[in-house]
Structures are given as structure tokens and as C-alpha cells.
Scaffold this active site. Structure first.
Site: not given
Length: 916
Positions: A398, A512, A515, A594, A610, A668
């Protein structure tokens, strides 16, 4: 509710039940969809219709001058058919506000909510809409002209619309409604174009002239699949709305949301606007997929795709009915007629693009956490997994690895051994995946951070309305956002990844926060007041604003404003990332994103965000995985054991058992929570996890995807609501434990014979639920009769497994037959099918003979052998078994399982095995 479900099929039939598509029906209006409750009113309406006069038509004046609808007309509209006339979720609707729009107002006792209550303000049966003025033939279908009857109550409504209909294939219909005089924004998605008109469509299309509406029927059954006459068409510059009744209540799709796989039609609103938020019910999540699948009575299915990337809502109500509501673009519909659900999805994927073949290692077990403090700590986890011989294909990092959370860097002290870690992974046949966020740090001294400096020089960032780089805030602090609609950005992205790959030779990328996510609303300076950031209507988005935790809707991108492109951001980044990986590595790209949009499966997989370490979150992952298989993104899974919160040994064991059958399987977890990798648990739990991961490894060669039970059993209505079980491909039934403290699980078995995967013991079901033992170290798997599964001796990685001998499992049907196939390639090369670099085999059992037929072979398959054949359901004990005519030893168990071992047969050569 049931009495209303059939109303869509109760419309008066034209003289020819299968009237030609170009015929114009004389106005089957809204009220014909309502109820026989008010027969007298209905007869009056019919009489007026026959005289050619529009019933109770009001003067053609703006909506705020329409006047009050007679109360008896309003109360006569059954509740399930009340279409919301005042959907503004932040407004408490009053009688005055409602009637200013010419609509009916009936106040209810409970407060009016924005998501799950019946509307107080709704359209009367005769609300004025558009009129179909002309309809002309084209090479592919028809083109028509619509004219607005009265001015709408949203600004800049469009007076004249163009309707285009294309009968693209016998099972696919394309309908578009747009401005007839001025071009409007349309989604820049590559979709196939028809070159000739369908010759024998399995559907018929009829039109209502006034008010304008469409009626789509299935020819075989006469079922009405779409009927848009039930509520007015509204088409303003920033408010587009169209409604339809549905032929049943069995509706699926419309993501991304956390919900049951079968949607509730009890007055629910689904908002579609990409948003960074931990998964929760009712709210708009990371991706946008305006596609639904509907199961009809009798087992047929159809699908509808609205190709529109603006913020939108889909309203579901118990008529059953559905309303599309979007704030930009055009109404561009593709309708897929199946007729079975598998065919519907195939037809949908033909339009948006079929998903790419992932690398074989991408289907294995992956391990990650946010909180590996150093590269050595990451390395120790990998070594512990090896020490306990737990399968692992990929190790991830990450944002910990970055220097100052900046992309394309790694921390020089804590992660100084990162290159050596990746080299060690490669030596062991393992792979490395790292996270990359789109937001680029903008607060560095000039000349110190090449990605930002070079991006600024090339002008590849999203800009404000004034033409300046829009600055937000993400992990590195102040950030700029790459504009992936700009072709120059893809080249810049490639160069950055290539420079970093020279330092750390990663194998895949985790994109990630795309959006795109922004810790500020809009920008560090907010957003300007204008039509994009403050449109006349805002769907019920989380945060109440289009700029909530993202960039300003008014921000400028190369193709259009962000208002139009926001929902495409993850797709465009995925496309650029997959292209970069191909150029850097020359192999199949592995990308997990994502945020997603239709066609994303061509470039990436997806994880469900998440989640939390809760039993309920484990359950929610199943509808999520099933939905994304509908959406054309089969490489999908949830964070195994949960991302946030501390898991338990029981929960993590059960979740690992389920997660082993996610197409994308990754464990994860969160920064400050206790480690939850398999090596961190007790020996009993480690063993249970190891066994199920080995079982998962054995099935990888099948290249299967998760699917709901009703895809294979569309005639069995019980399967329509099942989302606690699923199928891998068509033949393997997975029944996980989803509750704590139990040692059994109940699962539904559709009609037929099912075999326990492990033992071969059979269950002959008439279509029933059965209780099964489920100790902590066991997940229930059953093989469907008539299937042949190629499995493989498991190894520590997919690469190790791929060289091991095969075990073939044949599950005989009630007539003692079975069938299966196998596609085999090297697991990583590009375009193996197009280049012929693969093997394809067909397996068959009939009359006590198993045959393997090679339809295509390449050199890769010559290294693989078949070691064992196991046949479930052999009713009589054989006296003799021959392999290619030569007698061979075998074993037979009382549960009717025949096993023939030590075969050493080459996969690249056909063979036959006979038992007598």
C-alpha cells in the site's frame, strides 16, 4: 402487488399482435397502465381517445401555470403507479410547490424521505409530454421527430427531439433520444456499429404518438418489456427523465451499490456517481454501471443499458416500474433480448467489450496490508507464508512504500530493500503489485519532482474554469489531477511508470482513489457558482453536492467538463495503465481499479473497496462479486477477512474459504489493526486456510467466473433471490458459511444430481434446501451432474501448479453422460488465441467411455500430463478398465466413485478410457 405485475401485458393488442415495428399505435396512455379499480373513469378516457381529443389536456403554458388537477383523478392513481413529480430530495414538498408543476399532491402521515418512501407529489394520468410528429424509415431502422407539448419546469428544456431506432441484431435494439437541433455530449465509448438491419428480430416495437411512448414486446410470449407511456418524458439541458413499467419484480444490476443481488422495488432510489466512501447501503459507491438484467415470467431474460456518464438516479417502485433520471448527455439505450440470462450478458459484453484474459498468477492468492512499515517487514511476511507452505502468487504494498506518499517514489530508508524483495519474489515464481494513486503532489520545490514538473510543462492536468491547474488535497498534500481524457497524459503516465519500473520491476498495478478522490470538496479554493457545480437538479449523492470529496464538476478536461467525465475517470486511468504495462512488460497486464465504468473489464479488475471485518460484510461480498460479473468485470473480489477492524480466527477462516473462490482473491487489512495474513494465525487455522487455498489452486485452469444460480436454472424461480451461494462457471456450486458459531450450513440444490466435490457422494435433488455439515476446516463444494472438471495438483504458486499433472473429474448425469473442455496457454502472453498459441480440448463421457479430443494444440501443452481420472456416479462396479485399449488398474468405492490412476497421458494427444 401481484395484481399490478401483470398490467404491462394487459395493454390492448394491435390488430396484428406482431405489428411491424414502424407502426404508430394510437396512444396507449398512462392511465391504461393503472388499474381496473376505476372502470368508469377508464371508459370515459377511452371514449375521449376515440374522438381524437386528448383527455383533460391543459393549456400549453409553463409548468408553473398548469393549474390544479382534480382530486378524483389524483386519488384514482394506485400508489404503486405514482411517479415522482418533485424528486428534489433536499426539499420538503408542499401542496403549492407540487401543484405549480401541474401534479397531484397527497400528503402522507410519515415524513417524506428521499430514498424509500412513496411520493407525495406525482404525475396525473394526462400530464403533457412530447408528441411524435413524424417517423421515417432508415437503412437500420427509423428516425422520428418529437415536439414538446408544454414548457417543462426545469430550465432550458428542449422543444424538438430526435428519436433514432436501430434494429442492430435479432436480439439487440438501439434507441437514442437527443436534441434535434444542437449536438449534445455523448459518452466517448467505443461501441460496435451495426452495418445492416436485423432480419428476424425476436422483438417488436410499437409507438404511442401522443403522449410519446415506446412499447417493446417479446414476439414469442407477447410480454411487454418496456412501456414508457406510464409517465412523461422530460428532456431539459440538465434534467432528463424517462420511466417504464417492468414485466416482473426480478431486477438485478445497477451498480455500484451495496445491496442484495435481487433489488427491492419497494420505493428505492439508486444513485450513480463515483464516490470515495467505505461501502455502505443506500449510497453511491466507487463505480457507475447503468445496466440492469430482468428475469421475466417463464425464465426468459432481457437487459437494458443506458450509455450515459452523467450523475443519475434509478428509481424503483412496486408497480413494478423503473425511472431513469440523469442530468446531462442523451438518452442512449441498448436493449438485449437474450432470451436466457447468459445470452443477455454476452450480448451486453458484445457492446461494451469482452473482459481481457488476466495473467494466470492474477487468479491466485494475493497478500497485502496498509501498515507494512518497511520492505523487510513485507519480506518477512512472504517468508513466513513460504515457511508454512501456504500458496501465494503475489505480494502487494500500500502507500507505505512511497516517499511522502508521492507516486513513482519509494522511501529510501524504510523501503531501501524493496528492489531486492521484488527480485526474490521473481526467483520464487511470485509477483509484485504496488498501489498508485492518480493525484500528483504539487507542493514540491521546482525541479525536485519530475512527475509534477513534467506534467505541468505538458499541460496534462485538470484545470479550473479559469484555465489554471486545479489543486486539491490527497495523501501527499496539495495535488493536481491528471486528465486521462487527454492522449498526452497516457504517454506521460507511461514514462513515469517506466522510470519507476527500472528501479522496482513491479508486475501489476493497483490504481486506487480514482473516482477521483479529493480530501477537499472541489478544490482547495472551492468551486465557482455556475450551472455545472450547482445544476438545477442534483441527484441524491452522498455529501449533497457533485463536488463532495472530488474535483469541481466545472473543471476543464480535454474532451469535456468534469461534469460529463467524472464517472469515466477510473476507466480512462485503467485504460492508460493497462496500455503502459503492456508496453513495459510485453505481457498481459494486471490492473485492479477501485472506480469502474462499463467496458472496464477490458483493462482491469476491481475490488469491492474498504470493507470491514464483519460477518455481514463477508455476506455483502457475494452480491458484489455477482454484480460485477454481470458488468463485464469478472476479475473481482473483496478484501478477505475485511479491511478495517480486527478480525477473528473464525471469521478469517470462513472468509478465506469463501475468498478462495473470488476470481480475484486478496487478503488486505488496515494500518493499525492486527495482522491477518494466514501465517499470523494458529496452526489449526493456518492448516484450514492452506487447504482451501490449495483447493482454489486446483481449479484455476478452468478459467471460470462467478455467476448466480438462476443463470443455469432460469426456470427455477427459487434461485432468483439466492445470493448466499453461487456457481463457478456452470458446474461448481459454492455454499459458504456466513454466520459465526455454527458447524452446519443450509444450501439450495436445484433439481438434478449434485456430487460432493471431495468425496463424490451424490445428492439427487428435486429442488430443495439441504442442511450440511460445515466444520471450521471445510467449505461445501458440489459438482453439477454432466460436468467434467479439469483440476491440477496444487503448488505454492500458479506457475508451479501449471507444470503439475492433471486430475480430471467427471460427474455423470442421470443418463451417464458428461462434457467439459479446457483452454490452455502459457498464462501470460498477449493474444494467445489470436496467434494460435494455445491448446483447446473437449472431454466427453458416453456409454462408459471417457474421451479427450484435441481440437487445437501448441507446444506448451506437450509438457502437461493427465495422471488421474475420477468418475462420480458409476452405478455398477466395473470389472475391467482399458486406457487406449490397454487394461489399466482402477479402484471403485461404494459411493459409486471410479478412479483410474497413474495414467501418464499427454494432454496434447487424444485418448479414451473405457470401463465395463
Amino acid at each position: 402487488m401481484k395484481s399490478y405485475q401483470k398490467l404491462a401485458t394487459d395493454l390492448p393488442q394491435p390488430p396484428d399482435a406482431y405489428a411491424e415495428e414502424e407502426s404508430i399505435a394510437r396512444k396507449p396512455p398512462y392511465h391504461r397502465q393503472l388499474s381496473t379499480w376505476w372502470l368508469c373513469v377508464g371508459l370515459l378516457m377511452v371514449a375521449v381517445l376515440l374522438s381524437g381529443v386528448t383527455l383533460w389536456m391543459l393549456k400549453q403554458v409553463p409548468g408553473d401555470q398548469l393549474g390544479q388537477t382534480p382530486p378524483e383523478k389524483c386519488s384514482a392513481v394506485p400508489e404503486p403507479f405514482r411517479f415522482d413529480c418533485y424528486p428534489e430530495w433536499s426539499v420538503v414538498v408542499t401542496k403549492e410547490l407540487c401543484e405549480s408543476r401541474g401534479c397531484c399532491f397527497i400528503e402522507r402521515v410519515q415524513p417524506r424521505g428521499n430514498r424509500s418512501t412513496k411520493p407525495w407529489c406525482f404525475y396525473p394520468p394526462d400530464f403533457p409530454s412530447y408528441t411524435l410528429e413524424s417517423l421515417n424509415q432508415t437503412e437500420l431502422g427509423m428516425v422520428g421527430l418529437l415536439r414538446r407539448k408544454v414548457k417543462a419546469y426545469y430550465p432550458r428544456d428542449i422543444e424538438r427531439l430526435q428519436l433514432s431506432v436501430e434494429f442492430e441484431t435479432d436480439t439487440r435494439l438501439h434507441i437514442k433520444i437527443t436534441d434535434s437541433t444542437s449536438p449534445r455530449y455523448e459518452v466517448p465509448l467505443e461501441v460496435p456499429r451495426a452495418t445492416k438491419r436485423a432480419e428476424n428480430p425476436i422483438y417488436s416495437l410499437e409507438f404511442s404518438k401522443e403522449p410519446f411512448g415506446l412499447l417493446l414486446r417479446r414476439r414469442a410470449s407477447g410480454a411487454v418489456l418496456l412501456n414508457t407511456t406510464v409517465a412523461p418524458l422530460i428532456f431539459a439541458d440538465q434534467f432528463l427523465q424517462i420511466s417504464t413499467v417492468l414485466p416482473s419484480i426480478f431486477l438485478y444490476g445497477l451498480g455500484e451499490h451495496r445491496s442484495h443481488f435481487l433489488h427491492s422495488l419497494d420505493w428505492s432510489t439508486l444513485t450513480l456517481w463515483a464516490r470515495d466512501v467505505p461501502p455502505m447501503q443506500f449510497y453511491n459507491l466507487y463505480g457507475v454501471h447503468p445496466f440492469y438484467l430482468l428475469m421475466e415470467e417463464g425464465g426468459a431474460a432481457h437487459g437494458v443499458f443506458l450509455l450515459n456518464s452523467n450523475a443519475m438516479e434509478v428509481v424503483l417502485q412496486p408497480a413494478p416500474a423503473l425511472t431513469w433520471r440523469t442530468i446531462g448527455g442523451v438518452l442512449d439505450f441498448y436493449i438485449f433480448l437474450g432470451p436466457d440470462p447468459n445470452m443477455v450478458i454476452q450480448q451486453y459484453h458484445q457492446v461494451i467489450g469482452f473482459p481481457a484474459m488476466p495473467p494466470l498468477w492474477g487468479l491466485g492468492f494475493h497478500l497485502c496490508r496498509w501498515g507494512y512499515g518497511t520492505s523487510n517487514e513485507t519480506w518477512q511476511t512472504v517468508k513466513a507464508m513460504r515457511n508454512y507452505q501456504i500458496p501465494q502468487d503475489a505480494q502487494w504494498n500500500d502507500i507505505d512504500y512511497m516517499e511522502g506518499y508521492r507516486d513513482f517514489t519509494y522511501e529510501p530508508e524504510k523501503f531501501d530493500t524493496l528492489p531486492q524483495l521484488v527480485e526474490d519474489l521473481h526467483k520464487h515464481g511470485q509477483h509484485y503489485v504496488m498501489i498508485t494513486d492518480p493525484a500528483i503532489s504539487s507542493s514540491n520545490p521546482p525541479g525536485s519532482y519530475w512527475p509534477y514538473d513534467e506534467g505541468l510543462r505538458r499541460g496534462i492536468f485538470i484545470n479550473t474554469t479559469e484555465g489554471q491547474t486545479l489543486i486539491g488535497q490527497v495523501w501527499p498534500g496539495l495535488t493536481a489531477f491528471p486528465d486521462f481524457s487527454n492522449p498526452d497524459t497516457s504517454q506521460w503516465w507511461l514514462e513515469n511508470l517506466n522510470r519507476f519500473h527500472a528501479l522496482v520491476p513491479f508486475d501489476g498495478l493497483w490504481i486506487d482513489m480514482n473516482e477521483p478522490s479529493n480530501f477537499k470538496d472541489g478544490s482547495v479554493h472551492g468551486c465557482p457558482w455556475g450551472e455545472f457545480d450547482n445544476p438545477p437538479y442534483v441527484p441524491a449523492v452522498l455529501g449533497g453536492s457533485l463536488s463532495s470529496k472530488t474535483t469541481c464538476a466545472s473543471a476543464k478536461q480535454r474532451v469535456s467538463v468534469h461534469y460529463n467525465l467524472h464517472n469515466l475517470y477510473g476507466l480512462m486511468e485503467a485504460k492508460a495503465t493497462a496500455s503502459a504495462l503492456i508496453q513495459i512488460r510485453g505481457k498481459r497486464p494486471f490492473v485492479i481499479s477501485r472506480s469502474t465504468f462499463p467496458s472496464q473489464g477490458r483493462y482491469s479488475g476491481h475490488w469491492l473497496g474498504d470493507n470491514r471485518s464483519k460477518w455481514s460484510d463477508m455476506y455483502w461480498s457475494i452480491p458484489g462479486v455477482l454484480n460485477f460479473n454481470l458488468f463485464g468485470i469478472p476479475l473481482v473480489g473483496a478484501d478477505i477477512c475485511g479491511f478495517s477492524g480486527t478480525t477473528t480466527e473464525e471469521l478469517c477462516t470462513r472468509w478465506t474459504q469463501l475468498g478462495a473462490f473470488y476470481p480475484f482473491a486478496r487478503n488486505h487489512n488496515y494500518l493499525n489493526d492486527k495482522a491477518q495474513d494466514p501465517a499470523a494465525f494458529s496452526s489449526v487455522v493456518r492448516t484450514a486456510m492452506k487447504e482451501v487455498l490449495l483447493t482454489h489452486r486446483a481449479h484455476l485452469q478452468g478459467h471460470t467466473v462467478a455467476r448466480p444460480l438462476f443463470f443455469e436454472f432460469p426456470q427455477d424461480e427459487i434461485t432468483y433471490s439466492i445470493d448466499k451461494q453461487f456457481l463457478w462457471g456452470r458446474s461448481l456450486l459454492v455454499t459458504p458459511v456466513l454466520e459465526p458459531g455454527v458447524d452446519s450450513v443450509t444450501g439450495y440444490f436445484p433439481r438434478g444430481v449434485w456430487y460432493d466435490y471431495y468425496t463424490g457422494t451424490s445428492v439427487n435433488s428435486s429442488g430443495e434446501s439441504l442442511k450440511m455439515a460445515a466444520p471450521l476446516d471445510h467449505i461445501n463444494l458440489h459438482v453439477r451432474e454432466g460436468a467434467i472438471l479439469p483440476t491440477q495438483k496444487p503448488g505454492s504458486t500458479s506457475w508451479v501448479s501449471s507444470r503439475n499433472p492433471l486430475r480430471l473429474i467427471a460427474a455423470l448425469s442421470q443418463n451417464a453422460s458428461a462434457w467439459g473442455d479446457l483452454f490452455w496457454d502459457d498464462g501470460e502472453s498477449l493474444e494467445t488465441f489470436e496467434k494460435g498459441a494455445y491448446s483447446y480440448l473437449v472431454f466427453n463421457v458416453t456409454q462408459n467411455v471417457f474421451t479427450s479430443t484435441v481440437l487445437h494444440a501448441n507446444v506448451e501443452a506437450t509438457y502437461i500430463t493427465v495422471d488421474t481420472l475420477t468418475v462420480y456416479g458409476v452405478r455398477d462396479e466395473p470389472s475391467r478398465v482399458t486406457v487406449n485399449g490397454k487394461e489399466n488398474p482402477f479402484s471403485y468405492l461404494d459411493n459409486q466413485v471410479l478412479t483410474v490412476s497413474h495414467l501418464n497421458l499427454k494432454l496434447s494427444q487424444g485418448f479414451s478410457i473405457r470401463w465395463q
